[in-house]
Design a protein around this motif. Structure first.
Motif, PDB file in Angstrom:
ATOM      1  N   ARG A 103       0.664  -1.320   0.090  1.00 50.08           N
ATOM      2  CA  ARG A 103       0.066   0.019  -0.039  1.00 50.08           C
ATOM      3  C   ARG A 103       0.930   1.477  -0.096  1.00 50.08           C
ATOM      4  NH1 ARG A 103      -3.547  -2.346   4.942  1.00 50.08           N
ATOM      5  NH2 ARG A 103      -1.610  -2.094   6.012  1.00 50.08           N
ATOM      6  N   ASN A 104       2.063   1.126   0.541  1.00 44.46           N
ATOM      7  CA  ASN A 104       2.844   2.312   0.808  1.00 44.46           C
ATOM      8  C   ASN A 104       4.125   2.085   0.818  1.00 44.46           C
ATOM      9  OD1 ASN A 104       3.113   1.119   3.401  1.00 44.46           O
ATOM     10  ND2 ASN A 104       1.377   2.338   3.994  1.00 44.46           N
ATOM     11  N   ARG A 105       4.984   2.984   1.061  1.00 48.11           N
ATOM     12  CA  ARG A 105       6.540   3.099   1.192  1.00 48.11           C
ATOM     13  C   ARG A 105       6.726   2.130   2.374  1.00 48.11           C
ATOM     14  NH1 ARG A 105      11.393   5.166  -1.237  1.00 48.11           N
ATOM     15  NH2 ARG A 105      13.043   4.873   0.352  1.00 48.11           N
ATOM     16  N   GLU A 106       6.140   2.243   3.355  1.00 55.95           N
ATOM     17  CA  GLU A 106       6.478   1.454   4.569  1.00 55.95           C
ATOM     18  C   GLU A 106       6.249  -0.142   4.192  1.00 55.95           C
ATOM     19  OE1 GLU A 106       4.178  -0.005   8.695  1.00 55.95           O
ATOM     20  OE2 GLU A 106       4.631   2.574   8.349  1.00 55.95           O
ATOM     21  N   ASP A 107       5.365  -0.530   3.475  1.00 52.03           N
ATOM     22  CA  ASP A 107       5.229  -2.059   2.956  1.00 52.03           C
ATOM     23  C   ASP A 107       6.346  -2.145   1.914  1.00 52.03           C
ATOM     24  OD1 ASP A 107       3.101  -2.260   4.391  1.00 52.03           O
ATOM     25  OD2 ASP A 107       1.580  -1.755   2.616  1.00 52.03           O
TER      26      ASP A 107
ATOM     27  N   GLU B 281      17.825   1.704   0.897  1.00 52.14           N
ATOM     28  CA  GLU B 281      17.255   2.906   0.445  1.00 52.14           C
ATOM     29  C   GLU B 281      16.988   3.053  -1.084  1.00 52.14           C
ATOM     30  OE1 GLU B 281      15.174   6.476   1.518  1.00 52.14           O
ATOM     31  OE2 GLU B 281      15.884   4.738   3.022  1.00 52.14           O
ATOM     32  N   ARG B 282      18.121   2.844  -1.493  1.00 55.32           N
ATOM     33  CA  ARG B 282      17.811   3.013  -3.429  1.00 55.32           C
ATOM     34  C   ARG B 282      17.023   1.928  -3.936  1.00 55.32           C
ATOM     35  NH1 ARG B 282      20.396   5.551  -7.103  1.00 55.32           N
ATOM     36  NH2 ARG B 282      21.111   4.572  -8.940  1.00 55.32           N
ATOM     37  N   LEU B 283      17.092   0.861  -3.387  1.00 53.53           N
ATOM     38  CA  LEU B 283      16.236  -0.393  -3.798  1.00 53.53           C
ATOM     39  C   LEU B 283      14.657   0.048  -3.585  1.00 53.53           C
ATOM     40  CD1 LEU B 283      18.510  -3.357  -3.397  1.00 53.53           C
ATOM     41  CD2 LEU B 283      17.770  -2.400  -5.496  1.00 53.53           C
ATOM     42  N   SER B 284      14.550   0.570  -2.300  1.00 51.09           N
ATOM     43  CA  SER B 284      13.160   0.932  -1.957  1.00 51.09           C
ATOM     44  C   SER B 284      12.698   2.269  -2.758  1.00 51.09           C
ATOM     45  CB  SER B 284      13.098   1.430  -0.414  1.00 51.09           C
ATOM     46  OG  SER B 284      13.229   0.272   0.389  1.00 51.09           O
ATOM     47  N   ASP B 285      13.533   3.177  -3.134  1.00 54.38           N
ATOM     48  CA  ASP B 285      13.258   4.041  -3.906  1.00 54.38           C
ATOM     49  C   ASP B 285      12.682   3.616  -5.345  1.00 54.38           C
ATOM     50  OD1 ASP B 285      13.952   5.996  -2.122  1.00 54.38           O
ATOM     51  OD2 ASP B 285      15.732   6.330  -3.172  1.00 54.38           O
ATOM     52  N   PHE B 286      13.508   2.471  -6.112  1.00 46.69           N
ATOM     53  CA  PHE B 286      13.483   1.880  -7.066  1.00 46.69           C
ATOM     54  C   PHE B 286      12.133   1.075  -7.257  1.00 46.69           C
ATOM     55  CE2 PHE B 286      13.319  -1.962  -9.865  1.00 46.69           C
ATOM     56  CZ  PHE B 286      13.570  -1.317 -10.902  1.00 46.69           C
ATOM     57  N   TRP B 287      11.647   0.419  -6.069  1.00 48.20           N
ATOM     58  CA  TRP B 287      10.346  -0.093  -6.244  1.00 48.20           C
ATOM     59  C   TRP B 287       9.346   0.584  -5.842  1.00 48.20           C
ATOM     60  CZ3 TRP B 287       9.506  -4.322  -8.641  1.00 48.20           C
ATOM     61  CH2 TRP B 287      10.443  -5.414  -8.721  1.00 48.20           C
ATOM     62  N   GLU B 288       9.500   1.804  -5.356  1.00 50.23           N
ATOM     63  CA  GLU B 288       8.475   2.715  -4.894  1.00 50.23           C
ATOM     64  C   GLU B 288       7.934   3.476  -6.594  1.00 50.23           C
ATOM     65  OE1 GLU B 288       7.230   6.532  -2.354  1.00 50.23           O
ATOM     66  OE2 GLU B 288       9.096   5.913  -2.319  1.00 50.23           O
ATOM     67  N   MET B 289       8.885   3.638  -7.361  1.00 49.01           N
ATOM     68  CA  MET B 289       8.829   4.164  -8.512  1.00 49.01           C
ATOM     69  C   MET B 289       8.221   3.379  -9.272  1.00 49.01           C
ATOM     70  SD  MET B 289      11.819   5.099 -11.495  1.00 49.01           S
ATOM     71  CE  MET B 289      12.096   3.177 -11.499  1.00 49.01           C
ATOM     72  N   ILE B 290       8.542   1.750  -9.349  1.00 47.97           N
ATOM     73  CA  ILE B 290       7.931   0.813 -10.220  1.00 47.97           C
ATOM     74  C   ILE B 290       6.357   0.586  -9.707  1.00 47.97           C
ATOM     75  CG2 ILE B 290       8.056  -1.732 -10.808  1.00 47.97           C
ATOM     76  CD1 ILE B 290      10.103   0.144 -12.161  1.00 47.97           C
ATOM     77  N   LEU B 291       6.180   0.593  -8.548  1.00 53.58           N
ATOM     78  CA  LEU B 291       4.997  -0.116  -8.048  1.00 53.58           C
ATOM     79  C   LEU B 291       3.814   1.146  -8.024  1.00 53.58           C
ATOM     80  CD1 LEU B 291       6.051  -2.555  -5.346  1.00 53.58           C
ATOM     81  CD2 LEU B 291       5.280  -2.894  -7.855  1.00 53.58           C
ATOM     82  N   PHE B 292       4.473   2.376  -7.679  1.00 47.17           N
ATOM     83  CA  PHE B 292       3.438   3.393  -7.612  1.00 47.17           C
ATOM     84  C   PHE B 292       3.683   4.802  -8.279  1.00 47.17           C
ATOM     85  CE2 PHE B 292       3.609   1.583  -3.314  1.00 47.17           C
ATOM     86  CZ  PHE B 292       2.225   1.061  -3.321  1.00 47.17           C
ATOM     87  N   GLN B 293       4.803   4.585  -9.440  1.00 47.06           N
ATOM     88  CA  GLN B 293       5.225   5.656 -10.139  1.00 47.06           C
ATOM     89  C   GLN B 293       5.235   7.038  -9.338  1.00 47.06           C
ATOM     90  OE1 GLN B 293       2.116   3.802 -11.515  1.00 47.06           O
ATOM     91  NE2 GLN B 293       3.723   2.155 -12.014  1.00 47.06           N
ATOM     92  N   THR B 294       5.773   6.801  -8.313  1.00 49.18           N
ATOM     93  CA  THR B 294       6.106   7.969  -7.392  1.00 49.18           C
ATOM     94  C   THR B 294       7.494   7.816  -6.664  1.00 49.18           C
ATOM     95  OG1 THR B 294       4.781   7.210  -5.425  1.00 49.18           O
ATOM     96  CG2 THR B 294       3.595   8.369  -6.884  1.00 49.18           C
ATOM     97  N   GLY B 295       7.662   8.788  -5.757  1.00 51.33           N
ATOM     98  CA  GLY B 295       8.844   8.553  -5.104  1.00 51.33           C
ATOM     99  C   GLY B 295      10.162   9.370  -5.704  1.00 51.33           C
ATOM    100  N   PRO B 296      11.188   9.330  -4.796  1.00 49.48           N
ATOM    101  CA  PRO B 296      12.564   9.949  -5.234  1.00 49.48           C
ATOM    102  C   PRO B 296      13.095   9.109  -6.597  1.00 49.48           C
ATOM    103  CG  PRO B 296      12.768   8.880  -3.239  1.00 49.48           C
ATOM    104  CD  PRO B 296      11.292   8.755  -3.587  1.00 49.48           C
ATOM    105  N   GLY B 297      12.578   7.910  -6.889  1.00 50.22           N
ATOM    106  CA  GLY B 297      13.085   7.280  -7.801  1.00 50.22           C
ATOM    107  C   GLY B 297      13.018   7.359  -9.408  1.00 50.22           C
ATOM    108  N   LYS B 298      12.210   8.317  -9.226  1.00 47.34           N
ATOM    109  CA  LYS B 298      11.818   8.801 -10.870  1.00 47.34           C
ATOM    110  C   LYS B 298      12.945   9.196 -11.756  1.00 47.34           C
ATOM    111  CE  LYS B 298       7.590   9.308 -12.570  1.00 47.34           C
ATOM    112  NZ  LYS B 298       7.034   8.317 -13.413  1.00 47.34           N
TER     113      LYS B 298
END
Length: 131
Positions: free
Chosen positions: A7-11, A45-62
């Motif tokens: 659901r979110n960054r925490e997950d 942290e970097r991998l979390s950014d990546f997966w946030e970008m992939i799964l939610f198209q948001t976050g610092p990974g864009k």
């Protein structure tokens, strides 16, 4: 506790930290990752950014990741010895971790994206090697 979808960054952080905790202990993958990654908190942290970008198209990974370049560099550092078995081991652990922690559409997307990415990465790495 009942499983739910991602659901979110925490997950995402829970997924990434749990997964890479297992990777670090894996007999084939652990030596590769532990030999390459020098700063695990930064890497996670970097991998979390990546997966946030992939799964939610948001976050610092864009627009800041190049998985192919990173994996080609790993392959070179270990003497061009990455194999389909390594990618299969990675996928098996990824799927198992997802299944143990989450259930739903976003979790399924994480599996599908990982499967596609692993296939493409291995093919491109193999094609780029000195033959």
């Amino acid at each position: 506790m009942a499983k739910h979808d991602i659901r979110n960054r925490e997950d995402i952080e829970k997924l990434v930290h749990t997964f890479y905790g297992q990777i670090r202990q894996h007999p084939a993958l652990g030596p590769i990752f532990n030999g390459i990654v020098t700063n695990w908190p930064e890497h996670l942290e970097r991998l979390s950014d990546f997966w946030e970008m992939i799964l939610f198209q948001t976050g610092p990974g864009k627009n800041k990741f190049n998985p192919l370049k990173a994996h080609k560099e790993v392959d070179m550092k270990i003497g061009q010895r990455l194999t389909q078995v390594h990618f299969g081991n990675w996928l098996e652990l990824w799927f198992t971790t997802l299944d143990n922690l989450f259930y739903g559409r976003v979790a399924d997307h994480a599996k599908e994206h990982a499967r596609n990415m692993a296939s493409i990465l291995y093919l491109r790495i193999y094609e780029s090697r000195d033959q």
